[in-house]
Design a protein around this motif. Sequence first.
Motif, PDB file in Angstrom:
ATOM      1  N   ASP A   1       0.830  -1.200   0.000  1.00  0.00           N
ATOM      2  CA  ASP A   1       0.000   0.000   0.000  1.00  0.00           C
ATOM      3  C   ASP A   1       0.868   1.255   0.000  1.00  0.00           C
ATOM      4  O   ASP A   1       0.569   2.243  -0.678  1.00  0.00           O
ATOM      5  CB  ASP A   1      -0.899   0.013   1.238  1.00  0.00           C
ATOM      6  N   THR A   2       1.949   1.207   0.781  1.00  0.00           N
ATOM      7  CA  THR A   2       2.842   2.369   0.853  1.00  0.00           C
ATOM      8  C   THR A   2       3.464   2.649  -0.506  1.00  0.00           C
ATOM      9  O   THR A   2       3.540   3.808  -0.948  1.00  0.00           O
ATOM     10  CB  THR A   2       3.938   2.138   1.902  1.00  0.00           C
ATOM     11  N   ALA A   3       3.886   1.610  -1.195  1.00  0.00           N
ATOM     12  CA  ALA A   3       4.487   1.794  -2.522  1.00  0.00           C
ATOM     13  C   ALA A   3       3.484   2.417  -3.491  1.00  0.00           C
ATOM     14  O   ALA A   3       3.822   3.324  -4.267  1.00  0.00           O
ATOM     15  CB  ALA A   3       4.996   0.456  -3.055  1.00  0.00           C
ATOM     16  N   TRP A   4       2.241   1.936  -3.453  1.00  0.00           N
ATOM     17  CA  TRP A   4       1.229   2.489  -4.346  1.00  0.00           C
ATOM     18  C   TRP A   4       0.917   3.949  -4.014  1.00  0.00           C
ATOM     19  O   TRP A   4       0.759   4.777  -4.907  1.00  0.00           O
ATOM     20  CB  TRP A   4      -0.050   1.657  -4.289  1.00  0.00           C
ATOM     21  N   MET A   5       0.881   4.286  -2.736  1.00  0.00           N
ATOM     22  CA  MET A   5       0.585   5.668  -2.362  1.00  0.00           C
ATOM     23  C   MET A   5       1.745   6.599  -2.688  1.00  0.00           C
ATOM     24  O   MET A   5       1.535   7.770  -3.028  1.00  0.00           O
ATOM     25  CB  MET A   5       0.225   5.752  -0.880  1.00  0.00           C
ATOM     26  N   LEU A   6       2.991   6.106  -2.585  1.00  0.00           N
ATOM     27  CA  LEU A   6       4.133   6.912  -3.043  1.00  0.00           C
ATOM     28  C   LEU A   6       3.998   7.199  -4.535  1.00  0.00           C
ATOM     29  O   LEU A   6       4.227   8.318  -5.000  1.00  0.00           O
ATOM     30  CB  LEU A   6       5.439   6.173  -2.758  1.00  0.00           C
ATOM     31  N   MET A   7       3.623   6.163  -5.299  1.00  0.00           N
ATOM     32  CA  MET A   7       3.452   6.330  -6.736  1.00  0.00           C
ATOM     33  C   MET A   7       2.277   7.247  -7.051  1.00  0.00           C
ATOM     34  O   MET A   7       2.363   8.110  -7.932  1.00  0.00           O
ATOM     35  CB  MET A   7       3.227   4.954  -7.386  1.00  0.00           C
ATOM     36  N   SER A   8       1.184   7.099  -6.319  1.00  0.00           N
ATOM     37  CA  SER A   8       0.012   7.952  -6.546  1.00  0.00           C
ATOM     38  C   SER A   8       0.330   9.417  -6.269  1.00  0.00           C
ATOM     39  O   SER A   8      -0.134  10.317  -6.983  1.00  0.00           O
ATOM     40  CB  SER A   8      -1.154   7.495  -5.654  1.00  0.00           C
ATOM     41  N   THR A   9       1.121   9.658  -5.243  1.00  0.00           N
ATOM     42  CA  THR A   9       1.528  11.028  -4.924  1.00  0.00           C
ATOM     43  C   THR A   9       2.308  11.636  -6.086  1.00  0.00           C
ATOM     44  O   THR A   9       2.067  12.784  -6.489  1.00  0.00           O
ATOM     45  CB  THR A   9       2.377  11.046  -3.642  1.00  0.00           C
ATOM     46  N   ALA A  10       3.230  10.862  -6.639  1.00  0.00           N
ATOM     47  CA  ALA A  10       4.004  11.344  -7.775  1.00  0.00           C
ATOM     48  C   ALA A  10       3.112  11.562  -9.000  1.00  0.00           C
ATOM     49  O   ALA A  10       3.305  12.520  -9.765  1.00  0.00           O
ATOM     50  CB  ALA A  10       5.120  10.352  -8.104  1.00  0.00           C
ATOM     51  N   LEU A  11       2.116  10.690  -9.197  1.00  0.00           N
ATOM     52  CA  LEU A  11       1.212  10.837 -10.333  1.00  0.00           C
ATOM     53  C   LEU A  11       0.404  12.128 -10.230  1.00  0.00           C
ATOM     54  O   LEU A  11       0.210  12.836 -11.224  1.00  0.00           O
ATOM     55  CB  LEU A  11       0.273   9.635 -10.409  1.00  0.00           C
ATOM     56  N   VAL A  12      -0.083  12.452  -9.040  1.00  0.00           N
ATOM     57  CA  VAL A  12      -0.851  13.681  -8.878  1.00  0.00           C
ATOM     58  C   VAL A  12       0.048  14.904  -9.074  1.00  0.00           C
ATOM     59  O   VAL A  12      -0.362  15.905  -9.678  1.00  0.00           O
ATOM     60  CB  VAL A  12      -1.561  13.724  -7.512  1.00  0.00           C
ATOM     61  N   LEU A  13       1.274  14.832  -8.590  1.00  0.00           N
ATOM     62  CA  LEU A  13       2.214  15.929  -8.842  1.00  0.00           C
ATOM     63  C   LEU A  13       2.438  16.118 -10.338  1.00  0.00           C
ATOM     64  O   LEU A  13       2.527  17.246 -10.837  1.00  0.00           O
ATOM     65  CB  LEU A  13       3.547  15.654  -8.146  1.00  0.00           C
ATOM     66  N   PHE A  14       2.491  15.009 -11.078  1.00  0.00           N
ATOM     67  CA  PHE A  14       2.695  15.063 -12.527  1.00  0.00           C
ATOM     68  C   PHE A  14       1.539  15.776 -13.229  1.00  0.00           C
ATOM     69  O   PHE A  14       1.708  16.341 -14.312  1.00  0.00           O
ATOM     70  CB  PHE A  14       2.848  13.639 -13.060  1.00  0.00           C
ATOM     71  N   MET A  15       0.359  15.747 -12.624  1.00  0.00           N
ATOM     72  CA  MET A  15      -0.790  16.441 -13.201  1.00  0.00           C
ATOM     73  C   MET A  15      -0.579  17.953 -13.251  1.00  0.00           C
ATOM     74  O   MET A  15      -1.175  18.636 -14.101  1.00  0.00           O
ATOM     75  CB  MET A  15      -2.045  16.153 -12.381  1.00  0.00           C
ATOM     76  N   ILE A  16       0.215  18.496 -12.356  1.00  0.00           N
ATOM     77  CA  ILE A  16       0.356  19.953 -12.264  1.00  0.00           C
ATOM     78  C   ILE A  16       1.105  20.521 -13.466  1.00  0.00           C
ATOM     79  O   ILE A  16       0.612  21.467 -14.105  1.00  0.00           O
ATOM     80  CB  ILE A  16       0.988  20.348 -10.915  1.00  0.00           C
ATOM     81  N   PRO A  17       2.275  19.976 -13.865  1.00  0.00           N
ATOM     82  CA  PRO A  17       2.827  20.419 -15.148  1.00  0.00           C
ATOM     83  C   PRO A  17       1.918  20.062 -16.320  1.00  0.00           C
ATOM     84  O   PRO A  17       1.892  20.777 -17.335  1.00  0.00           O
ATOM     85  CB  PRO A  17       4.177  19.699 -15.244  1.00  0.00           C
ATOM     86  N   GLY A  18       1.135  18.962 -16.194  1.00  0.00           N
ATOM     87  CA  GLY A  18       0.152  18.656 -17.232  1.00  0.00           C
ATOM     88  C   GLY A  18      -0.865  19.763 -17.372  1.00  0.00           C
ATOM     89  O   GLY A  18      -1.236  20.163 -18.483  1.00  0.00           O
ATOM     90  N   LEU A  19      -1.334  20.289 -16.243  1.00  0.00           N
ATOM     91  CA  LEU A  19      -2.263  21.417 -16.270  1.00  0.00           C
ATOM     92  C   LEU A  19      -1.596  22.649 -16.867  1.00  0.00           C
ATOM     93  O   LEU A  19      -2.227  23.411 -17.617  1.00  0.00           O
ATOM     94  CB  LEU A  19      -2.748  21.718 -14.848  1.00  0.00           C
ATOM     95  N   ALA A  20      -0.320  22.852 -16.565  1.00  0.00           N
ATOM     96  CA  ALA A  20       0.410  23.995 -17.120  1.00  0.00           C
ATOM     97  C   ALA A  20       0.458  23.916 -18.650  1.00  0.00           C
ATOM     98  O   ALA A  20       0.249  24.916 -19.348  1.00  0.00           O
ATOM     99  CB  ALA A  20       1.828  24.040 -16.546  1.00  0.00           C
ATOM    100  N   PHE A  21       0.723  22.732 -19.199  1.00  0.00           N
ATOM    101  CA  PHE A  21       0.719  22.561 -20.652  1.00  0.00           C
ATOM    102  C   PHE A  21      -0.687  22.737 -21.219  1.00  0.00           C
ATOM    103  O   PHE A  21      -0.873  23.368 -22.265  1.00  0.00           O
ATOM    104  CB  PHE A  21       1.255  21.179 -21.025  1.00  0.00           C
TER     105      PHE A  21
END
Length: 488
Positions: free
Chosen positions: A73-93
């Motif tokens: 679960d911890t590994a998935w939540m670490l990955m999910s956190t990074a995925l949501v962060l990735f959305m922010i430059p996605g929103l910028a584009f």
Amino acid sequence: MKFRGLFIKVMLLSTLVLLPLLATAEEAKVPAAAPAAVSAPAASPAEAAPAAAAAPADPAKPKNVDPVLNTGDTAWMLMSTALVLFMIPGLAFFYGGMVRQKNVLSTMMHSFVAMGIVGVQWVIIGYSLSFGPDAFMGLIGNTSKMLLNGLITFGKDGTPVYALFQNVTTEPGSIPEYVFAMYQCMFAIITVALISGALAERIKFSAYCLFVLLWTTLVYDPLAHWVWMTDGWLFKKGALDFAGGTVVHLSSGISALAALIFLGKRHGFPTERMAPHSLPLTMLGVGMLWFGWYGFNAGSAIVGVNCSDAAGGLAGLAMTTTTIAPAVAGLTWMVAEWLHSGKPSALGFGSGVVAGLVVITPAAGFVQPGAALILGVAAGLVCYGGVMLKAKLKYDDSLDAFGVHGIGGTAGALLTGVFASVGAKGLLAGDVKQFMTQVIAVGAAGAYAFIVTLVIVFVLQKTIGLRVEKEDEIIGLDQTQHSESGYN
């Protein structure tokens, strides 16, 4: 004069939110209540043992168990956190491609600077206000978790002991609360960045930075507490919001509309053509957003109803619905535009995809795939109509933050109350009360976000001013606000 009465009323409302902060600033540090459906961040086993021994067991209730770190679960939540962060430059584009060439950098900066401002605010006070123990009638958390206090302690030998976030107290699975705090931080960042789509091409950068700080503290943090904390008043009423329909999309879209009242239209709108300067950038942003949205929705299984594992079946359901709804919504928007204007556009399909992601967000773990298809159709039609509304009413929502996120978030929250069948029952399953609860949640969150945003922009307008000068706007914000150019 016409704003004076409104200003006084809203200041009184805001005072009710802020008073608990003053009252709890000197409180002793206490364990947090649950930022989850049924549980609280757990104390270390050593701390929990005396309390368990002191309390007599009630055979009628499930016995609480000590938390045990679940590495999967911890590994998935670490990955999910990074995925949501990735959305922010996605929103910028996504936003950056839709503005004129002279404003591409300033528009992208609105998303990126939120990463800095909210990233700091969240650590200092935001997490505590959102997910700290309740301070006042389910409206706001207290200050006991300022600077993420209490999430790590040290044993007598100096060994670090990490606080654990345990979703279901009767089952042992848990993740470090640090991971949960950072996951929620990404939500706070992207929510205020969504508002920038309505403010693009004419807001002062200094005013925007202050707006980000004030709005996150006064609007987002309280709403997160209302909806996602077990002692939040909307949570206790049973409001459903799996990953942010009311807290993220409704609040940002409604706030965008409120800000436009003071910001006004861009120079030349609506007579001057203001076409997107780079649709490839926008379409790249769509892809990045959809990719990151799997962390946004599937990662939210960590706080799902009756679910103790973040990387389990509920995450799989949320990922499935997060694939179906935007696919259907993109096609629906494209067909609607094709019939309405005669040509299907790349921007239309991309906007439909984002609309589908918005509408499915509050419902992702509560509905089954068949309902996700219906929600996708609704997203494409409702949000396309919302964007068309802008032309009729002549308000200048530059990049359709209200049309997509405000209207889409509202539709998604209400439709969750209709189609919910996993972990909750909606209107179609015979639960009228659940639908009415969704209506109350939408009305309360929308009204609060709208009124407090009006106060924030009013204060900014009367102090440092919201808009750039007309000449600066004509030249472009890249040059006048940042002394840079997106293309040389």
